[in-house]
Design a protein around this motif. Sequence first.
Motif, PDB file in Angstrom:
ATOM      1  N   PHE A 149      43.871  54.420  39.355  1.00  0.00           N
ATOM      2  CA  PHE A 149      43.739  53.137  39.208  1.00  0.00           C
ATOM      3  C   PHE A 149      42.952  52.880  37.797  1.00  0.00           C
ATOM      4  N   GLY A 150      43.228  51.863  37.027  1.00  0.00           N
ATOM      5  CA  GLY A 150      42.585  51.428  35.909  1.00  0.00           C
ATOM      6  C   GLY A 150      41.228  50.666  36.476  1.00  0.00           C
ATOM      7  N   LYS A 151      40.501  50.512  35.376  1.00  0.00           N
ATOM      8  CA  LYS A 151      39.388  49.386  35.654  1.00  0.00           C
ATOM      9  C   LYS A 151      39.893  47.979  36.030  1.00  0.00           C
ATOM     10  N   GLY A 152      39.531  47.141  36.532  1.00  0.00           N
ATOM     11  CA  GLY A 152      40.239  45.962  36.782  1.00  0.00           C
ATOM     12  C   GLY A 152      39.601  45.083  35.908  1.00  0.00           C
ATOM     13  N   ALA A 186      41.902  36.356  40.386  1.00  0.00           N
ATOM     14  CA  ALA A 186      41.892  37.293  41.275  1.00  0.00           C
ATOM     15  C   ALA A 186      41.511  38.603  40.203  1.00  0.00           C
ATOM     16  N   VAL A 187      41.191  39.847  40.692  1.00  0.00           N
ATOM     17  CA  VAL A 187      41.102  40.996  39.835  1.00  0.00           C
ATOM     18  C   VAL A 187      42.243  41.630  39.702  1.00  0.00           C
ATOM     19  N   TYR A 188      42.768  42.093  38.413  1.00  0.00           N
ATOM     20  CA  TYR A 188      44.062  42.801  38.307  1.00  0.00           C
ATOM     21  C   TYR A 188      43.858  44.027  37.904  1.00  0.00           C
ATOM     22  N   PHE A 189      44.544  45.041  38.435  1.00  0.00           N
ATOM     23  CA  PHE A 189      44.440  46.383  38.251  1.00  0.00           C
ATOM     24  C   PHE A 189      45.752  47.003  37.695  1.00  0.00           C
ATOM     25  N   PHE A 215      54.302  52.983  36.809  1.00  0.00           N
ATOM     26  CA  PHE A 215      53.055  52.039  36.720  1.00  0.00           C
ATOM     27  C   PHE A 215      53.302  50.883  37.489  1.00  0.00           C
ATOM     28  N   ILE A 216      51.888  50.635  38.020  1.00  0.00           N
ATOM     29  CA  ILE A 216      52.034  49.333  38.948  1.00  0.00           C
ATOM     30  C   ILE A 216      51.067  48.291  38.476  1.00  0.00           C
ATOM     31  N   TRP A 217      51.259  47.170  38.592  1.00  0.00           N
ATOM     32  CA  TRP A 217      50.211  46.301  38.651  1.00  0.00           C
ATOM     33  C   TRP A 217      49.768  45.599  39.654  1.00  0.00           C
ATOM     34  N   TYR A 218      48.473  45.506  40.346  1.00  0.00           N
ATOM     35  CA  TYR A 218      48.191  44.783  41.378  1.00  0.00           C
ATOM     36  C   TYR A 218      47.161  43.797  41.184  1.00  0.00           C
ATOM     37  N   LYS A 219      47.344  42.963  42.174  1.00  0.00           N
ATOM     38  CA  LYS A 219      46.582  41.725  42.338  1.00  0.00           C
ATOM     39  C   LYS A 219      45.532  41.667  43.562  1.00  0.00           C
ATOM     40  N   GLN A 220      44.245  41.627  43.351  1.00  0.00           N
ATOM     41  CA  GLN A 220      43.141  41.623  44.332  1.00  0.00           C
ATOM     42  C   GLN A 220      42.486  40.474  44.448  1.00  0.00           C
ATOM     43  N   GLU A 221      42.697  39.621  45.534  1.00  0.00           N
ATOM     44  CA  GLU A 221      42.021  38.429  45.619  1.00  0.00           C
ATOM     45  C   GLU A 221      40.438  39.003  46.539  1.00  0.00           C
ATOM     46  N   SER A 222      39.730  37.973  46.449  1.00  0.00           N
ATOM     47  CA  SER A 222      38.410  38.214  47.276  1.00  0.00           C
ATOM     48  C   SER A 222      38.591  38.583  48.753  1.00  0.00           C
ATOM     49  N   GLY A 223      37.963  39.780  49.017  1.00  0.00           N
ATOM     50  CA  GLY A 223      38.102  39.999  50.514  1.00  0.00           C
ATOM     51  C   GLY A 223      39.421  40.702  51.019  1.00  0.00           C
ATOM     52  N   LYS A 224      40.280  40.921  50.164  1.00  0.00           N
ATOM     53  CA  LYS A 224      41.643  41.211  50.379  1.00  0.00           C
ATOM     54  C   LYS A 224      41.735  42.682  49.834  1.00  0.00           C
ATOM     55  N   GLY A 225      42.978  43.560  50.112  1.00  0.00           N
ATOM     56  CA  GLY A 225      43.405  44.601  49.665  1.00  0.00           C
ATOM     57  C   GLY A 225      44.280  44.437  48.169  1.00  0.00           C
ATOM     58  N   PRO A 226      44.648  45.284  47.587  1.00  0.00           N
ATOM     59  CA  PRO A 226      45.215  45.238  46.443  1.00  0.00           C
ATOM     60  C   PRO A 226      46.874  44.868  46.864  1.00  0.00           C
ATOM     61  N   GLN A 227      47.358  44.002  46.096  1.00  0.00           N
ATOM     62  CA  GLN A 227      48.808  43.282  46.501  1.00  0.00           C
ATOM     63  C   GLN A 227      49.693  43.934  44.957  1.00  0.00           C
ATOM     64  N   GLY A 234      57.368  58.478  48.818  1.00  0.00           N
ATOM     65  CA  GLY A 234      56.932  58.350  47.706  1.00  0.00           C
ATOM     66  C   GLY A 234      56.569  56.981  47.341  1.00  0.00           C
ATOM     67  N   ILE A 235      55.678  57.199  46.177  1.00  0.00           N
ATOM     68  CA  ILE A 235      54.658  55.967  45.568  1.00  0.00           C
ATOM     69  C   ILE A 235      55.950  54.771  45.298  1.00  0.00           C
ATOM     70  N   PRO A 236      56.840  55.074  44.386  1.00  0.00           N
ATOM     71  CA  PRO A 236      57.738  54.401  43.873  1.00  0.00           C
ATOM     72  C   PRO A 236      58.621  53.275  45.052  1.00  0.00           C
ATOM     73  N   TYR A 237      58.417  53.781  46.198  1.00  0.00           N
ATOM     74  CA  TYR A 237      59.260  53.203  46.959  1.00  0.00           C
ATOM     75  C   TYR A 237      58.550  52.232  48.039  1.00  0.00           C
ATOM     76  N   GLY A 238      57.272  51.943  47.840  1.00  0.00           N
ATOM     77  CA  GLY A 238      56.511  50.927  48.427  1.00  0.00           C
ATOM     78  C   GLY A 238      54.982  51.630  48.816  1.00  0.00           C
ATOM     79  N   TYR A 239      54.114  50.757  48.564  1.00  0.00           N
ATOM     80  CA  TYR A 239      52.674  51.130  48.792  1.00  0.00           C
ATOM     81  C   TYR A 239      51.952  50.019  49.303  1.00  0.00           C
ATOM     82  N   THR A 240      51.584  50.105  50.502  1.00  0.00           N
ATOM     83  CA  THR A 240      50.814  48.910  51.167  1.00  0.00           C
ATOM     84  C   THR A 240      49.289  49.195  51.638  1.00  0.00           C
ATOM     85  N   PHE A 241      48.577  48.159  50.923  1.00  0.00           N
ATOM     86  CA  PHE A 241      47.098  48.295  51.389  1.00  0.00           C
ATOM     87  C   PHE A 241      46.627  47.563  52.631  1.00  0.00           C
TER      88      PHE A 241
END
Lengths: 113, 113
Positions: free
Chosen positions: A103-106, A86-89, A33-45, B97-104
């Motif tokens: 992805f879950g809903k942010g 930001a939006v968190y996913f 499982f991963i948590w991502y942060k998405q700021e406006s106008g950018k890709g998930p981080q 694989g996903i656990p080793y890095g995923y860049t958007f």
Amino acid sequence: GESVGLHLPTLSVQEGDNSIINCAYSNSASDYFIWYKQESGKGPQFIIDIRSNMDKRQGQRVTVLLNKTVKHLSLQIAATQPGDSAVYFCAENKAGGSEKLVFGKGTKLTVNP
Amino acid sequence: DTAVSQTPKYLVTQMGNDKSIKCEQNLGHDTMYWYKQDSKKFLKIMFSYNNKELIINETVPNRFSPKSPDKAHLNLHINSLELGDSAVYFCASSQGGIPYGYTFGSGTRLTVV
């Protein structure tokens, strides 16, 4: 923070408070499982990840908790700052399965100064 | 240097047109993906390619055709654009694989009018 209906869940906090963002994942076979942060106008981080053999993992100012019994993830942000807005996913993956993230809903986090 | 770059960043076009979005990664990753983010911020995988071979095709209409000329590039061509295709499209890449890095990438906002 879990999504119901059509609207993006929102969380508004004061600067310096702790934030907790929740997520329900869909596949009981998911093991990463991963948590991502998405700021406006950018890709998930990428923020932080956790494998299913753990129930807690800490990073810098962030902690992820995993409850496999109820298929629930949470992201805790300590001493929330305006830059955390930001939006968190959450996203899930099953090792050995297809190489995709589901992805879950942010949740939109707003930090008030 | 941008790790995963998409062009254009914004694309406004009329219904029925054909358009392409380009993606390039300079990370040396062997797998690339396209995701679609709708107006409610929901992110869903469309395609993935590993070393120029299609790995995932998530029931996307055949008006969408990904093309990977080499493992550093994955382009998305869309025929006969419809209003419902309006969204933000994200390219991503990973290695091992996903656990080793995923860049958007930072996304392409497509608006069909």
